[in-house]
Design a protein around this motif. Structure first.
Motif, PDB file in Angstrom:
ATOM      1  N   VAL A  97       0.841  -1.198   0.000  1.00 28.69           N
ATOM      2  CA  VAL A  97       0.000   0.000   0.000  1.00 28.69           C
ATOM      3  C   VAL A  97       0.877   1.249   0.000  1.00 28.69           C
ATOM      4  CG1 VAL A  97      -1.808   1.247   1.252  1.00 28.69           C
ATOM      5  CG2 VAL A  97      -1.818  -1.254   1.207  1.00 28.69           C
ATOM      6  N   LEU A  98       2.049   1.158   0.633  1.00 28.37           N
ATOM      7  CA  LEU A  98       2.946   2.305   0.713  1.00 28.37           C
ATOM      8  C   LEU A  98       3.614   2.626  -0.618  1.00 28.37           C
ATOM      9  CD1 LEU A  98       4.900   1.791   4.087  1.00 28.37           C
ATOM     10  CD2 LEU A  98       3.083   3.442   3.599  1.00 28.37           C
ATOM     11  N   VAL A  99       3.811   1.619  -1.470  1.00 30.29           N
ATOM     12  CA  VAL A  99       4.623   1.805  -2.681  1.00 30.29           C
ATOM     13  C   VAL A  99       4.098   2.932  -3.579  1.00 30.29           C
ATOM     14  CG1 VAL A  99       5.399   0.738  -4.830  1.00 30.29           C
ATOM     15  CG2 VAL A  99       5.599  -0.511  -2.673  1.00 30.29           C
ATOM     16  N   PRO A 100       2.859   2.875  -4.077  1.00 31.68           N
ATOM     17  CA  PRO A 100       2.400   3.982  -4.934  1.00 31.68           C
ATOM     18  C   PRO A 100       2.227   5.285  -4.170  1.00 31.68           C
ATOM     19  CG  PRO A 100       0.605   2.450  -4.522  1.00 31.68           C
ATOM     20  CD  PRO A 100       1.839   1.818  -3.960  1.00 31.68           C
ATOM     21  N   SER A 101       1.883   5.196  -2.881  1.00 27.59           N
ATOM     22  CA  SER A 101       1.696   6.422  -2.100  1.00 27.59           C
ATOM     23  C   SER A 101       3.002   7.166  -1.928  1.00 27.59           C
ATOM     24  CB  SER A 101       1.094   6.092  -0.734  1.00 27.59           C
ATOM     25  OG  SER A 101      -0.196   5.538  -0.865  1.00 27.59           O
ATOM     26  N   LEU A 102       4.083   6.443  -1.600  1.00 25.90           N
ATOM     27  CA  LEU A 102       5.377   7.099  -1.418  1.00 25.90           C
ATOM     28  C   LEU A 102       5.942   7.580  -2.747  1.00 25.90           C
ATOM     29  CD1 LEU A 102       7.111   4.903   1.310  1.00 25.90           C
ATOM     30  CD2 LEU A 102       6.102   7.171   1.551  1.00 25.90           C
ATOM     31  N   SER A 103       5.770   6.787  -3.797  1.00 25.93           N
ATOM     32  CA  SER A 103       6.220   7.245  -5.114  1.00 25.93           C
ATOM     33  C   SER A 103       5.440   8.481  -5.535  1.00 25.93           C
ATOM     34  CB  SER A 103       6.033   6.136  -6.156  1.00 25.93           C
ATOM     35  OG  SER A 103       6.886   5.039  -5.877  1.00 25.93           O
ATOM     36  N   LEU A 287      -2.473  11.737  -1.268  1.00 26.94           N
ATOM     37  CA  LEU A 287      -1.968  10.539  -0.608  1.00 26.94           C
ATOM     38  C   LEU A 287      -3.043   9.466  -0.503  1.00 26.94           C
ATOM     39  CD1 LEU A 287       0.246  11.861   2.329  1.00 26.94           C
ATOM     40  CD2 LEU A 287       0.996  10.693   0.260  1.00 26.94           C
ATOM     41  N   PHE A 288      -4.247   9.881  -0.129  1.00 25.74           N
ATOM     42  CA  PHE A 288      -5.316   8.902   0.022  1.00 25.74           C
ATOM     43  C   PHE A 288      -5.769   8.364  -1.333  1.00 25.74           C
ATOM     44  CE2 PHE A 288      -5.726  11.206   4.092  1.00 25.74           C
ATOM     45  CZ  PHE A 288      -5.674  10.122   4.956  1.00 25.74           C
ATOM     46  N   ILE A 289      -5.739   9.215  -2.356  1.00 23.59           N
ATOM     47  CA  ILE A 289      -6.077   8.732  -3.700  1.00 23.59           C
ATOM     48  C   ILE A 289      -5.046   7.696  -4.156  1.00 23.59           C
ATOM     49  CG2 ILE A 289      -6.379   9.386  -6.113  1.00 23.59           C
ATOM     50  CD1 ILE A 289      -7.302  12.141  -5.135  1.00 23.59           C
ATOM     51  N   GLY A 293      -4.892   3.267  -4.922  1.00 19.08           N
ATOM     52  CA  GLY A 293      -4.110   2.535  -5.921  1.00 19.08           C
ATOM     53  C   GLY A 293      -3.206   1.498  -5.281  1.00 19.08           C
ATOM     54  N   GLY A 294      -2.703   1.815  -4.072  1.00 19.29           N
ATOM     55  CA  GLY A 294      -1.878   0.854  -3.343  1.00 19.29           C
ATOM     56  C   GLY A 294      -2.666  -0.372  -2.931  1.00 19.29           C
ATOM     57  N   ILE A 295      -3.927  -0.185  -2.572  1.00 13.05           N
ATOM     58  CA  ILE A 295      -4.771  -1.330  -2.225  1.00 13.05           C
ATOM     59  C   ILE A 295      -4.963  -2.228  -3.443  1.00 13.05           C
ATOM     60  CG2 ILE A 295      -7.072  -2.016  -1.439  1.00 13.05           C
ATOM     61  CD1 ILE A 295      -7.205   0.610   0.128  1.00 13.05           C
TER      62      ILE A 295
END
Length: 471
Positions: A97-103, A287-289, A293-295
């Motif tokens: 879940v962190l991967v797309p959010s951090l990128s 971030l929440f959007i 995508g991370g989910i």
């Protein structure tokens, strides 16, 4: 009218610094808000001191960094494909879940910085060394504040999602996720901010439009670094918490102790002071959007082989191209219009074909970006498959479906960017600060969903990626 235009283009008028203030608000103290600048009149005024770019110059300036950044997205996908079997990724599913959010966070913060400085460079305001240093220091400090706060928020979001999915809560993993997220976000942003500043100054020196160069590099050059740092940090912390919790706790204490220092620097800087109370909405919302995508990524990697390899490429390319268009649109508005007033014959909502193909000034660049999207995705798809599998294993059905889903993603993003940029300008919000986070986050979400749909459709017909690879 001429006096108003000169006032807008003057570095001392107070308006030209508005776009560097990362608070999302535009103010024009020297210009009455009820006056209007037509596109025809604006084109006659040498606001930027530059002639209109030829289409081949634009294409070359965009294409070179685009393909360089594309190599970064391929690397990011290959990194994710190689680390998905690490112990920490198998045990702590929330990391996906962190991967797309951090990128996305890294891209949002760095691209907003690149877009703001690119606008100032095009307006001719980055002349005084003292003012330039103040801009750079204030904005880099600002990015550190945003990175620490936003990484904490997104890691808590990942913890909540993981708790709901697994129906269990582990406090040790909370420390792991927060420490890994903060270290990844702050480190990659700090390094890439300096890279972006050098790119923009280099673009000025070689008379290249920084709008075409800086945002693509900011969008994806750090994806491979972000994924690598996250994977290594998370695996290291995972091994350490088996023994003791002191290392993640010590790391968090260091960063939260530095936070007041960064805040003090930002507060004392006239270009970034107001962002401490405003301007958080786009970053946190994005971030929440991206987290959604991370989910999707978290669920897809368990069911479809190769999804994690191609997902960063689709998301990264879409983010690259839409940020080029957004930065150019924002710069054009800064040069030709007063905040709150659109140029004559410009509407917030246009028909899609007018913004993408023919009928508006934005369509010329949009056509080139769509061609780049198709050509680039074909090349990146083949290269990523060859490096991942060791040979070209792509089937024709997969190639067509993959290119089609990525093309639809870019078309939607380019159309939304036109609407969002002009809407925010009408509302006297600076698009350089407020639009890019939403657009890149939507790019992550749409890319993840469209690619997931492509894999689902292919699986229904027995044409899954990699099913022709001998085991």
């Amino acid at each position: 009218m001429d006096s108003n235009l000169n006032e807008i283009s003057s570095p001392d008028s107070g308006f030209t610094m508005a776009s560097i203030n990362s608070n999302g608000d535009l103010k024009s103290p020297g210009s009455p808000p009820d006056k209007k600048i037509t596109e025809a009149d604006a084109e006659k005024q040498p606001l930027s001191g530059k002639k209109e770019e030829r289409w081949w110059n634009t294409l070359m300036q965009v294409a070179v960094p685009f393909f360089i950044a594309g190599c970064g997205t391929i690397g990011a996908g290959l990194v994710l494909g190689s680390v998905r079997n690490w112990e920490v990724f198998q045990v702590v599913k929330a990391i996906f879940v962190l991967v797309p959010s951090l990128s996305g966070l890294k891209g949002n913060l760095d691209m907003c910085l690149a877009s703001r400085l690119s606008t100032q460079a095009n307006l001719g305001n980055m002349v005084s060394p003292r003012e330039v240093i103040s801009m750079v220091v204030g904005n880099i400090s600002l990015v550190q504040v945003q990175a620490i706060v936003a990484a904490t928020v997104v890691s808590m979001f990942a913890v909540i999602v993981n708790t709901i999915v697994d129906k269990a809560f582990n406090g040790d993993y909370v420390l792991l996720l927060i420490a890994s997220a903060i270290f990844t976000a702050t480190t990659t942003c700090f390094v890439l901010d300096f890279v972006m500043v050098m790119v923009i100054f280099g673009s000025q020196k070689f008379k290249v439009n920084p709008d075409n160069v800086a945002t693509p590099l900011a969008a994806s050059i750090g994806d491979i670094v972000s994924n690598s740092v996250l994977a290594v940090t998370a695996q290291y912390m995972f091994e350490q918490i088996k023994i003791s919790l002191w290392q993640p706790i010590a790391l968090l204490c260091v960063y939260y102790s530095l936070l007041p220092i960064w805040v003090f620097i930002v507060w004392k800087n006239k270009y970034t002071k107001t962002v401490l109370t405003t301007g958080w909405t786009p970053v946190i919302s994005a971030l929440f959007i991206s987290g959604i995508g991370g989910i999707v990524l978290d669920q897809a990697v368990e069911q479809y082989q190769g999804y994690e390899v191609f997902q960063p490429i689709v998301n990264g390319i879409g983010g690259n191209l839409v940020c080029v268009q957004s930065s150019r649109l924002a710069t054009n508005l800064h040069q030709t219009a007063i905040p709150g007033v659109l140029p004559e014959n410009t509407r917030i909502i246009e028909w899609p074909w007018k913004t993408l193909f023919y009928g508006t000034t934005a369509s010329k660049v949009a056509r080139m970006l769509l061609i780049l999207a198709v050509c680039g995705q074909i090349i990146f798809m083949v290269v990523a498959d060859f490096v991942y599998q060791g040979f070209v294993s792509l089937q024709f059905a997969f190639g067509i479906t993959y290119v089609l889903c990525s093309l639809i993603q870019v078309m939607v993003l380019l159309y939304l960017s036109y609407i969002l940029i002009h809407f925010m300008w009408k509302k006297k919000k600076d698009p350089d600060n407020a639009a890019i986070p939403y657009l890149t986050a939507l790019g992550d979400l749409l890319g993840s969903v469209f690619l997931g749909l492509a894999f689902v459709i292919l699986s229904l017909f027995g044409l899954e990626y990699g099913n022709n690879v001998p085991t």
